[in-house]
Design a protein around this motif. Structure first.
Motif, short mmCIF file in Angstrom:
data_model
loop_
_atom_site.label_atom_id
_atom_site.label_comp_id
_atom_site.label_asym_id
_atom_site.label_seq_id
_atom_site.Cartn_x
_atom_site.Cartn_y
_atom_site.Cartn_z
N TYR A 34 15.44 -5.98 12.67
CA TYR A 34 14.17 -6.31 13.51
C TYR A 34 14.52 -7.80 13.88
CZ TYR A 34 11.37 -2.24 12.03
OH TYR A 34 11.04 -1.25 11.89
N PRO A 35 14.74 -8.19 15.28
CA PRO A 35 14.90 -9.62 15.88
C PRO A 35 13.90 -10.77 15.35
CG PRO A 35 14.40 -8.39 17.65
CD PRO A 35 14.47 -7.15 16.45
N GLY A 36 12.52 -10.12 15.07
CA GLY A 36 11.63 -11.06 14.81
C GLY A 36 10.99 -11.26 13.54
N ILE A 37 11.88 -10.67 12.50
CA ILE A 37 11.71 -10.85 10.98
C ILE A 37 12.95 -11.46 10.38
CG2 ILE A 37 11.35 -9.81 8.93
CD1 ILE A 37 9.98 -7.31 10.39
N PHE A 38 12.74 -12.65 9.54
CA PHE A 38 13.71 -13.42 8.77
C PHE A 38 13.01 -13.41 7.43
CE2 PHE A 38 15.34 -17.34 6.72
CZ PHE A 38 16.71 -16.88 6.69
N ASP A 59 2.67 -11.41 15.18
CA ASP A 59 2.07 -10.64 14.17
C ASP A 59 2.32 -9.16 14.23
OD1 ASP A 59 0.22 -12.64 13.62
OD2 ASP A 59 -1.31 -12.26 15.04
N GLU A 60 2.96 -8.47 15.26
CA GLU A 60 3.58 -7.18 15.30
C GLU A 60 4.55 -7.05 14.63
OE1 GLU A 60 3.73 -3.11 15.86
OE2 GLU A 60 2.14 -4.64 16.43
N ASP A 61 5.50 -8.28 14.31
CA ASP A 61 6.66 -8.17 13.36
C ASP A 61 6.28 -8.20 12.04
OD1 ASP A 61 8.86 -8.45 15.44
OD2 ASP A 61 8.09 -10.48 15.63
N GLN A 62 5.11 -8.82 11.66
CA GLN A 62 4.53 -8.91 10.04
C GLN A 62 4.22 -7.51 10.01
OE1 GLN A 62 1.29 -11.27 9.23
NE2 GLN A 62 1.80 -11.15 7.14
N LYS A 63 3.49 -6.75 10.85
CA LYS A 63 3.12 -5.28 10.71
C LYS A 63 4.39 -4.37 10.52
CE LYS A 63 0.33 -1.78 13.05
NZ LYS A 63 0.99 -0.78 12.16
N LEU A 64 5.19 -4.70 11.36
CA LEU A 64 6.61 -3.86 11.02
C LEU A 64 6.94 -3.64 9.58
CD1 LEU A 64 8.75 -4.89 14.32
CD2 LEU A 64 7.56 -2.64 13.51
N LEU A 65 6.96 -5.13 9.05
CA LEU A 65 7.42 -5.25 7.56
C LEU A 65 6.28 -4.42 6.83
CD1 LEU A 65 9.13 -6.50 4.93
CD2 LEU A 65 7.50 -8.30 5.20
N HIS A 66 5.21 -4.72 6.87
CA HIS A 66 3.97 -4.17 6.13
C HIS A 66 4.14 -2.49 6.11
CE1 HIS A 66 1.60 -7.93 5.57
NE2 HIS A 66 2.68 -7.86 5.10
N ASP A 67 4.61 -1.83 7.30
CA ASP A 67 4.76 -0.39 7.34
C ASP A 67 5.79 0.22 6.95
OD1 ASP A 67 2.25 -0.53 8.88
OD2 ASP A 67 3.14 -0.54 10.80
N LEU A 68 7.06 -0.70 6.54
CA LEU A 68 8.27 0.05 5.81
C LEU A 68 7.82 0.72 4.58
CD1 LEU A 68 10.86 -2.79 6.14
CD2 LEU A 68 10.93 -0.64 7.19
N PRO A 69 8.23 2.07 4.59
CA PRO A 69 7.86 2.64 3.04
C PRO A 69 8.42 2.12 1.99
CG PRO A 69 8.65 4.15 4.83
CD PRO A 69 8.67 2.97 5.61
N ALA A 70 9.72 1.33 2.14
CA ALA A 70 10.21 0.72 0.98
C ALA A 70 9.25 -0.50 0.54
CB ALA A 70 11.59 -0.09 1.10
N PHE A 71 8.81 -1.23 1.58
CA PHE A 71 7.95 -2.24 1.14
C PHE A 71 6.74 -2.02 0.56
CE2 PHE A 71 4.85 -5.69 2.31
CZ PHE A 71 5.33 -6.75 1.91
#
Length: 102
Positions: A34-38, A59-71
């Motif tokens: 994901y280019p919007g997450i470091f 904020d959508e990039d943050q949602k992508l992290l929070h939606d990851l099953p591993a996270f």
């Protein structure tokens, strides 16, 4: 840009499992690229203090992290008894960086 820092301490017998759970999250993030997450996580010299810092372009990039099953698995494991000191979250403001983040 949004920067989130989270610090906490795990129980000594959970620290190795926590590191494995974090590595699973990082493996997914690297694979998905994901280019919007470091995002990075470190331990203190005691091996049980953890510091996570996440930079999100949107904020959508943050949602992508929070939606990851591993996270979600990582977070659930911590909540199920891995904490010695509960997480403290704070928002940060970037002053400068050695290279472009986004």
């Amino acid at each position: 840009m949004k920067i989130v820092k989270v610090t906490y301490t795990t129980k000594p017998d959970f620290a190795a499992q926590n590191q494995q759970n974090i590595k699973a999250v990082m493996d997914d993030l690297q694979r998905l690229n994901y280019p919007g997450i470091f995002y990075h996580a470190c331990t203190g010299t005691d091996g049980i203090s953890f510091i996570h810092t996440a930079f999100f372009k949107t904020d959508e990039d943050q949602k992508l992290l929070h939606d990851l099953p591993a996270f979600n698995y990582f977070q659930q494991q911590l909540k199920n008894g891995g904490f010695e000191t509960p997480p403290k979250q704070e928002l940060l403001a970037l002053v400068g960086a050695s290279e472009d983040i986004f």
